[in-house]
Design a protein around this motif. Structure first.
Motif, mmCIF file in Angstrom:
data_model
loop_
_atom_site.group_PDB
_atom_site.id
_atom_site.type_symbol
_atom_site.label_atom_id
_atom_site.label_comp_id
_atom_site.label_asym_id
_atom_site.label_seq_id
_atom_site.Cartn_x
_atom_site.Cartn_y
_atom_site.Cartn_z
ATOM 1 N N ASN A 154 0.812 -1.216 0.000
ATOM 2 C CA ASN A 154 0.000 0.000 0.000
ATOM 3 C C ASN A 154 0.854 1.278 0.000
ATOM 4 O O ASN A 154 0.606 2.216 0.751
ATOM 5 C CB ASN A 154 -0.966 -0.004 1.188
ATOM 6 C CG ASN A 154 -1.842 -1.240 1.209
ATOM 7 O OD1 ASN A 154 -2.086 -1.850 0.165
ATOM 8 N ND2 ASN A 154 -2.306 -1.629 2.381
ATOM 9 N N GLU A 155 1.868 1.253 -0.863
ATOM 10 C CA GLU A 155 2.771 2.387 -1.024
ATOM 11 C C GLU A 155 2.998 2.652 -2.508
ATOM 12 O O GLU A 155 2.857 1.754 -3.342
ATOM 13 C CB GLU A 155 4.126 2.114 -0.357
ATOM 14 C CG GLU A 155 4.069 1.915 1.136
ATOM 15 C CD GLU A 155 3.979 3.221 1.898
ATOM 16 O OE1 GLU A 155 4.065 4.298 1.268
ATOM 17 O OE2 GLU A 155 3.839 3.167 3.146
ATOM 18 N N ARG A 156 3.380 3.892 -2.818
ATOM 19 C CA ARG A 156 3.746 4.238 -4.198
ATOM 20 C C ARG A 156 5.211 4.637 -4.222
ATOM 21 O O ARG A 156 5.757 5.149 -3.238
ATOM 22 C CB ARG A 156 2.859 5.360 -4.743
ATOM 23 C CG ARG A 156 3.178 6.714 -4.155
ATOM 24 C CD ARG A 156 2.169 7.775 -4.478
ATOM 25 N NE ARG A 156 1.836 7.911 -5.877
ATOM 26 C CZ ARG A 156 1.506 9.074 -6.439
ATOM 27 N NH1 ARG A 156 1.517 10.193 -5.712
ATOM 28 N NH2 ARG A 156 1.166 9.152 -7.689
ATOM 29 N N PHE A 157 5.861 4.392 -5.381
ATOM 30 C CA PHE A 157 7.292 4.643 -5.504
ATOM 31 C C PHE A 157 7.624 5.265 -6.854
ATOM 32 O O PHE A 157 7.268 4.712 -7.902
ATOM 33 C CB PHE A 157 8.077 3.337 -5.349
ATOM 34 C CG PHE A 157 7.923 2.688 -4.006
ATOM 35 C CD1 PHE A 157 8.771 3.009 -2.957
ATOM 36 C CD2 PHE A 157 6.912 1.762 -3.788
ATOM 37 C CE1 PHE A 157 8.621 2.418 -1.710
ATOM 38 C CE2 PHE A 157 6.753 1.159 -2.549
ATOM 39 C CZ PHE A 157 7.616 1.488 -1.501
ATOM 40 N N ILE A 158 8.296 6.403 -6.819
ATOM 41 C CA ILE A 158 8.829 7.008 -8.046
ATOM 42 C C ILE A 158 10.054 6.214 -8.475
ATOM 43 O O ILE A 158 10.922 5.895 -7.649
ATOM 44 C CB ILE A 158 9.185 8.484 -7.810
ATOM 45 C CG1 ILE A 158 7.909 9.308 -7.616
ATOM 46 C CG2 ILE A 158 10.005 9.044 -8.969
ATOM 47 C CD1 ILE A 158 8.147 10.753 -7.227
ATOM 48 N N LEU A 159 10.120 5.877 -9.760
ATOM 49 C CA LEU A 159 11.264 5.141 -10.304
ATOM 50 C C LEU A 159 11.950 6.008 -11.356
ATOM 51 O O LEU A 159 11.517 6.084 -12.510
ATOM 52 C CB LEU A 159 10.806 3.820 -10.923
ATOM 53 C CG LEU A 159 10.051 2.851 -10.007
ATOM 54 C CD1 LEU A 159 9.663 1.589 -10.764
ATOM 55 C CD2 LEU A 159 10.880 2.502 -8.771
ATOM 56 N N VAL A 160 13.003 6.682 -10.952
ATOM 57 C CA VAL A 160 13.786 7.541 -11.833
ATOM 58 C C VAL A 160 15.261 7.308 -11.537
ATOM 59 O O VAL A 160 15.684 7.411 -10.383
ATOM 60 C CB VAL A 160 13.425 9.031 -11.638
ATOM 61 C CG1 VAL A 160 14.487 9.937 -12.259
ATOM 62 C CG2 VAL A 160 12.065 9.332 -12.247
#
Length: 333
Positions: free
Chosen positions: A232-238
């Motif tokens: 239940n988490e979001r993650f930026i992938l850059v």
């Protein structure tokens, strides 16, 4: 069993390879037999072992059609939802709502009914809000519905809302927000066209800055996050925040081609997208440049991937290294 939607796209095809290395029970959604050739090509960049591709159980279905998708969820424990329609053409907005929002809603409902253990959704940095001036954009930046958002941005944000609904109804979820994804195998679409254009002598560049990431650095964190206790988490992938100029120059250098040498200014793209829109109205062909793609070419937005690096101790590959590998695959095709 693992279910992958969008299995014949850039993210989905590379994800399927990495999943097939360690998993024997994979079901992937496809729509046409011709699209499977692209997946085989992607596998060939990694290995000559055809047995890995044969591990995948292909299932013909349409994510916007409940009757065709319902059987796909039989015995499914984990879902990787990679399918999406990507377009900055205003004409495609209605179709994007159907695929990106309605299609995701269908998958979420089926996942809830099937009591899947975990659901991973591939969103986009387009669905992340702006940071305060001078700060990096991170997962806490709230999306602003009052902003002049593109149709793609609106529909990816809407899809995220459907996924969060799953988290409220008993399904653990992971949302990833990749930057501009660079990868091999899809040279006529998306970021693959950057390699094709530069190889063919593209002259123009802009100095807008955004987040770039290699497709391997999208799918590997997805798998690790799904295997972890994180939920239940979001993650930026850059991987890196780079200018389009630097990326174009790096691609040209990798090919041994002349670097783009004509800087395009903001006012020039403002004129160009309007001309492109007018021409498209006359000939009915999709515009080469739109209001939103023109704007993104000049925007300066920088992103932070610190959250995912901390969560799973992940290290991203340098973009120049990624470009060298991708360019090598391009010249071999």
């Amino acid at each position: 069993m693992i279910l992958v939607t969008g299995g014949t796209g850039l993210v989905g095809s590379h994800l399927l390879y990495h999943l097939s290395v360690k998993n024997d029970k994979i079901r992937a959604i496809y729509r046409t037999e011709a699209s499977l050739k692209k997946v085989k090509k992607v596998f060939s960049y990694y290995t000559s072992d055809v047995k890995l591709f044969s591990k995948i159980k292909w299932f013909k279905a349409d994510i916007t059609d409940v009757p065709s998708m319902k059987p796909a969820f039989a015995d499914i424990e984990y879902v990787f939802h990679c399918a999406a329609l990507i377009s900055f053409n205003p004409k495609d907005y209605r179709e994007m709502r159907k695929v990106n929002i309605h299609g995701t809603a269908i998958l979420v409902n089926l996942a809830i009914d099937a009591k899947v253990k975990k659901f991973c959704f591939v969103s986009s940095i387009a669905a992340v809000g702006d940071a305060l001036q001078g700060n990096l954009v991170d997962e806490e930046c709230e999306w602003n519905k009052e902003k002049d958002n593109s149709g793609y941005s609106i529909t990816k944000f809407g899809a995220e809302m459907e996924v969060w609904r799953a988290s409220q109804e008993g399904v653990d979820v992971i949302v990833v927000n990749p930057g501009v994804i660079l990868g091999s195998g899809f040279w006529k679409a998306g970021s693959g066209k950057l390699f094709t254009q530069v190889y063919n002598g593209f002259k123009y560049y802009t100095e807008g800055i955004t987040g770039f990431v290699a497709v391997q650095d999208v799918v590997k964190p997805m798998i690790q996050l799904m295997q972890s206790s994180v939920k239940n988490e979001r993650f930026i992938l850059v991987s890196e925040n780079k200018s389009f100029k630097d990326v174009f120059f790096s691609i040209a250098d990798a090919f041994g081609k002349k670097r783009p040498y004509k800087k395009v200014k903001t006012w020039q793209t403002e004129i160009a997208w309007r001309i492109s829109w007018f021409v498209s109205k006359i000939n009915g062909v999709a515009p080469l440049l739109t209001k939103y793609s023109a704007k993104s070419a000049h925007n300066i937005t920088k992103y932070s991937s610190q959250k995912v690096m901390n969560a799973i101790d992940y290290q991203f590959e340098a973009i120049d290294t990624s470009i060298q590998r991708i360019s090598g695959n391009y010249t071999e095709d």
